[in-house]
Enzyme design. Structure first.
Site, mmCIF file in Angstrom:
data_model
loop_
_atom_site.group_PDB
_atom_site.id
_atom_site.type_symbol
_atom_site.label_atom_id
_atom_site.label_comp_id
_atom_site.label_asym_id
_atom_site.label_seq_id
_atom_site.Cartn_x
_atom_site.Cartn_y
_atom_site.Cartn_z
ATOM 1 N N ASP A 1 0.983 -1.166 -0.002
ATOM 2 C CA ASP A 1 0.080 0.227 0.051
ATOM 3 C C ASP A 1 0.976 1.256 -0.043
ATOM 4 O OD1 ASP A 1 -1.861 -2.016 0.444
ATOM 5 O OD2 ASP A 1 -3.035 -0.994 1.865
ATOM 6 N N ARG B 1 -0.870 5.231 17.102
ATOM 7 C CA ARG B 1 -0.968 6.524 16.252
ATOM 8 C C ARG B 1 -0.581 7.900 16.408
ATOM 9 N NH1 ARG B 1 -0.276 2.255 13.496
ATOM 10 N NH2 ARG B 1 -1.989 1.198 12.447
ATOM 11 N N ASP C 1 -8.135 4.640 11.781
ATOM 12 C CA ASP C 1 -6.717 5.053 11.972
ATOM 13 C C ASP C 1 -6.738 6.481 11.001
ATOM 14 O OD1 ASP C 1 -5.571 3.462 13.387
ATOM 15 O OD2 ASP C 1 -4.559 2.133 11.670
ATOM 16 N N SER D 1 -5.435 -8.929 7.150
ATOM 17 C CA SER D 1 -4.494 -7.697 7.569
ATOM 18 C C SER D 1 -4.141 -7.846 8.921
ATOM 19 C CB SER D 1 -5.128 -6.506 6.889
ATOM 20 O OG SER D 1 -5.971 -6.005 7.632
#
Length: 405
Positions: free
Chosen positions: A17, A99, A128, A182
């Site tokens: 990605d 994050r 996210d 994932s």
């Protein structure tokens, strides 16, 4: 594009990605890309990310790979652990808490290199994107944010692979076709979502788990460990003083060996949908239980119960991305104040998927064996005092009873 971007800092893992995003940014915005890869203890070799960024034309001085493990645990995980924060009563917030640190470092790098934008690889369906961008805007209100998944037309993994092959971007063989699930990992946890996990009725396949052995396969003999706390933070395991990151890594080893910390959760995402995820938080699960145990000795009832009221609100703020908000900082100040006397040692038994508290002691203990004993307390507590206490608390109930009889 209508908005001019000269230089952008990309949160970059080197995976499919973000490798596609790097090239897409160069093409779409005709800008220079600076890559930032955070080492949060995910257990992966990070140098390949450097080589991939260089192959994509990123200048060596604009490739940042930063070891943030100690800062992550000291300044983010430990403050959250002091709060006993669990989202929806179960989730130890392993992805959520990483994050704000990534966002913070991105903004710092943007200032260092003179970038006018930052970018991330989070999708438009997830939490996210919110966490990253709330962090960006809190730390630099004027920064431009580029979220490719909300802009481009590469709407499937097949399209991503086609783009990568068309632009000579290396694609790992295991990324061809649809990935089975994932993952996101750091020193606190590993999360897995999607594909084989999307049906909440189906049991999580054993091959999904990467941080813990199956509890059924864990040792048949329990293992006893101790954790020492100072002012609410763990400082030693089995009497050995350790740095925050080293201590969490040590507890991860124990949790892995005994199959501790697995969680199958259907949660409510901030964006509105429900999702099913599998979380492994081996060391964090042990640490959370141990911290509660030392608080049992050292916190006054009023403070302890107030903390239990604040914890869900704190957890929701972290989950939703409001780490840098004034309300989270206010809660943190109250929580940290409560930890002044939260010091001592907790003894735990680890066995077949569960940690069990089997002992705790503290120089600041509020527990009085003399007062609580069923034997002769030698006048430490006058049981006759309970009569007036009960009558005062019963007064309103008696008035209600007389009225409604």
């Amino acid at each position: 594009m209508s908005d001019t971007v000269n230089r952008v800092v990309l949160a970059y893992s080197g995976g499919l990605d973000t490798s596609v995003i790097l090239k897409w940014l160069q093409q779409t915005y005709n800008c220079e890309v600076v890559t930032f890869t955070a080492d949060l203890g995910q257990g992966e070799e990070l140098e390949p990310a450097r080589r991939k960024a260089e192959m994509a034309g990123v200048r060596p001085e604009h490739i940042f790979i930063d070891d943030l493990k100690e800062e992550f645990v000291r300044d983010y995980v430990f403050p959250m652990m002091r709060a006993n924060a669990l989202y929806e009563g179960l989730y130890l917030l392993g992805t959520s808490i990483a994050r704000p640190l990534i966002a913070k470092r991105q903004i710092e790098i943007a200032q260092m290199v003179g970038a006018d934008a930052v970018s991330h690889g989070a999708t438009g369906k997830g939490n996210d994107q919110v966490r990253f961008e709330l962090g960006y805007y809190a730390l630099n209100p004027d920064i431009k944010v580029i979220a490719p998944w909300r802009e481009w037309d590469l709407t499937s993994r097949t399209r991503l692979i086609e783009f990568a092959e068309a632009h000579q971007i290396p694609v790992s063989k295991d990324k061809r076709g649809e990935a089975p699930f994932s993952t996101d990992a750091n020193l606190l946890h590993t999360s897995s979502e999607g594909k084989v996990l999307e049906d909440p009725w189906e049991e999580v396949p054993e091959y999904v788990f990467s941080r813990t052995v199956s509890p059924e396969e864990a040792p048949d003999t329990p293992e006893i460990i101790t954790i020492d706390f100072e002012r609410g933070d763990a400082v030693a395991v089995n009497g050995q003083g350790l740095s925050p990151a080293s201590l969490l890594a040590k507890l991860n080893d124990y949790g892995h060996r005994h199959g501790i910390g697995r969680l199958d959760l259907v949660e409510n995402r901030f964006v509105g949908m429900k999702s099913r995820g599998m979380y492994e938080t081996p060391g964090g699960t042990i640490l959370h239980l141990a911290h509660r145990a030392i608080e049992q000795l050292t916190l006054d009832r009023g403070a302890a119960h107030l903390k239990d009221e604040l914890a869900p609100r704190y957890a929701e703020l972290v989950y939703n991305g409001f780490w840098f908000s004034p309300e989270r900082e206010m809660l943190q100040a109250a929580i940290d104040h409560s930890q002044a006397k939260v010091s001592g040692t907790v003894r735990l038994k680890l066995y077949k998927g569960s940690p069990h508290v089997i002992g705790r002691r503290s120089p600041n203990s509020l527990y009085s064996e003399k007062v609580v004993t069923f034997e002769d307390d030698q006048g430490a507590y006058d049981q006759r005092d309970a009569a007036g206490f009960i009558k005062l608390n019963a007064l309103r109930l008696r008035l209600l009873g007389r009225r409604d009889r």
